[in-house]
Design a protein around this motif. Sequence first.
Motif, short mmCIF file in Angstrom:
data_model
loop_
_atom_site.label_atom_id
_atom_site.label_comp_id
_atom_site.label_asym_id
_atom_site.label_seq_id
_atom_site.Cartn_x
_atom_site.Cartn_y
_atom_site.Cartn_z
N GLY A 96 -5.05 -27.45 -3.76
CA GLY A 96 -5.54 -26.13 -4.10
C GLY A 96 -4.64 -25.35 -5.03
N PRO A 97 -4.97 -24.08 -5.26
CA PRO A 97 -4.22 -23.25 -6.20
C PRO A 97 -2.84 -22.89 -5.68
N PRO A 98 -1.93 -22.52 -6.58
CA PRO A 98 -0.60 -22.08 -6.15
C PRO A 98 -0.69 -20.90 -5.18
N ILE A 99 0.25 -20.85 -4.25
CA ILE A 99 0.20 -19.81 -3.21
C ILE A 99 0.28 -18.41 -3.81
N THR A 100 1.23 -18.18 -4.69
CA THR A 100 1.40 -16.83 -5.23
C THR A 100 0.20 -16.41 -6.08
N GLN A 101 -0.40 -17.35 -6.76
CA GLN A 101 -1.59 -17.05 -7.56
C GLN A 101 -2.73 -16.60 -6.64
N ALA A 102 -2.93 -17.32 -5.55
CA ALA A 102 -3.97 -16.96 -4.58
C ALA A 102 -3.66 -15.62 -3.94
N ARG A 103 -2.39 -15.43 -3.56
CA ARG A 103 -1.99 -14.15 -2.95
C ARG A 103 -2.31 -12.99 -3.87
N ASP A 104 -1.95 -13.11 -5.15
CA ASP A 104 -2.18 -12.02 -6.10
C ASP A 104 -3.67 -11.73 -6.26
N ILE A 128 -7.22 -6.44 -0.42
CA ILE A 128 -6.97 -7.00 0.91
C ILE A 128 -5.47 -7.16 1.11
N THR A 129 -4.98 -6.74 2.26
CA THR A 129 -3.57 -6.90 2.61
C THR A 129 -3.38 -8.22 3.34
N ILE A 130 -2.29 -8.91 3.04
CA ILE A 130 -1.95 -10.16 3.72
C ILE A 130 -0.68 -9.95 4.53
N ASN A 131 -0.77 -10.14 5.84
CA ASN A 131 0.40 -10.17 6.72
C ASN A 131 0.64 -11.61 7.15
N ALA A 132 1.83 -11.89 7.67
CA ALA A 132 2.15 -13.28 7.99
C ALA A 132 2.90 -13.40 9.30
N ASP A 137 8.43 -13.58 0.53
CA ASP A 137 8.46 -13.64 -0.94
C ASP A 137 7.16 -14.15 -1.55
N ASN A 138 6.44 -15.01 -0.84
CA ASN A 138 5.34 -15.74 -1.47
C ASN A 138 3.95 -15.51 -0.88
N ILE A 139 3.87 -15.03 0.34
CA ILE A 139 2.56 -14.95 1.00
C ILE A 139 2.10 -13.53 1.26
N ILE A 140 2.94 -12.69 1.85
CA ILE A 140 2.46 -11.35 2.19
C ILE A 140 2.27 -10.52 0.92
N GLY A 141 1.41 -9.52 1.03
CA GLY A 141 1.17 -8.66 -0.13
C GLY A 141 0.17 -7.57 0.21
N GLY A 142 0.17 -6.52 -0.57
CA GLY A 142 -0.72 -5.40 -0.36
C GLY A 142 -0.03 -4.26 0.36
N PRO A 143 -0.68 -3.09 0.41
CA PRO A 143 -0.06 -1.91 1.05
C PRO A 143 0.29 -2.17 2.51
N GLY A 144 1.54 -1.86 2.87
CA GLY A 144 1.97 -1.98 4.25
C GLY A 144 2.08 -3.38 4.78
N SER A 145 2.14 -4.38 3.90
CA SER A 145 2.20 -5.78 4.37
C SER A 145 3.53 -6.06 5.03
N PHE A 146 3.53 -7.01 5.97
CA PHE A 146 4.75 -7.37 6.67
C PHE A 146 4.64 -8.77 7.24
N ALA A 147 5.79 -9.33 7.63
CA ALA A 147 5.85 -10.64 8.29
C ALA A 147 6.66 -10.50 9.57
#
Length: 240
Positions: A149-157, A164-168, A188-198
Motif C-alpha cells: 500500500g501507500p507510504p504511511i505519512t502520505q496516507a496520514r496526510d 480526521i484526527t489520528i490517535n495511536a 512522528d509518522n502516524i498521528i496527526g490532526g488537532p489534538g492528536s496524541f499517542a
Amino acid sequence: MRYLILALLLAAPATAQQVETDLELVLLADASGSIDADELAFQRQSYATAITDPAVVAAIENTLYGSIAVTYVEWATNQATVVDWTIIADMQSATAFADALIGPPRQATGRNAIGSALLVGMAQIDSNDIRGFRRVIDFSGDSMGNTYGPPITQARDQVVAGGITINALPILRDGRFMGSNLLQAYTDNIIGGPGSFAIPAESGPAFTQAVRRKLILEIAGTTPGTEFAALLLQPLQESE
C-alpha cells in the motif's frame, strides 16, 4: 405547474436522514502476522472491557450529544470490519457493542499495510450515514512495517486533510520491531490532526488500562497531560 412539482417530489426517492452524534470513532486494531490468535482475542476483549467501563460510559453520556458512533476494524494486508457502526449512548448500547466484538472469526490476515489501513479508516467515516461533531481514527499496532500500500505519512496526510484526527496506541513488546522507539515512530509518522496524541501500551492488563484511558480522552476531546485529562482519568486510577 404546482401539481407537476408535487408529483415530482412524491416520486423522488427519500433521502436517509443522517444521525448526528458527538464523535465518529474508528477503532483500527492490528491483526497482522505478529498478532497470534490468543493476542487477537485478548485485544478484542480489552476493547470490550474498556467500552463498558463505567468511566468510559460516563464520558460518553457527558458529551455534547450524549452519544458517540464506533466501529471496530482489524487491519493487516487486508482490512475487515468486525463490528459495524454502532451508536453508543449508555451502558446497554456499550454492552451490545462489546458482545458483538467477541466471537467473529478472524478475517484480516497477512503482513502490514498501515497506509492502506489508515485510508480504509477514512473511508469508513466518509461513507457512513452519521455526522459526527468530531471524527477520529484510533490506530493500534506493534510495528512500523508497511509492506503493502501507500507510504504511511502520505496516507496520514490525506486523512488529516480530510478533517480526521489520528490517535495511536503503540503496543510495546520486548524483542519486537523497534521496541521502545515505537512510541516516537508513531508520534512522528502516524498521528496527526488537532489534538492528536499517542499512548503506549504493554501486553497484559496494562493494555486494557491504556485502551480505557485513551477512549476517555478521545471521547472527551482532550489530550494527556492536561488538568482536565487528569480529572477525567482519576476514577480509573483509583480503581487500578
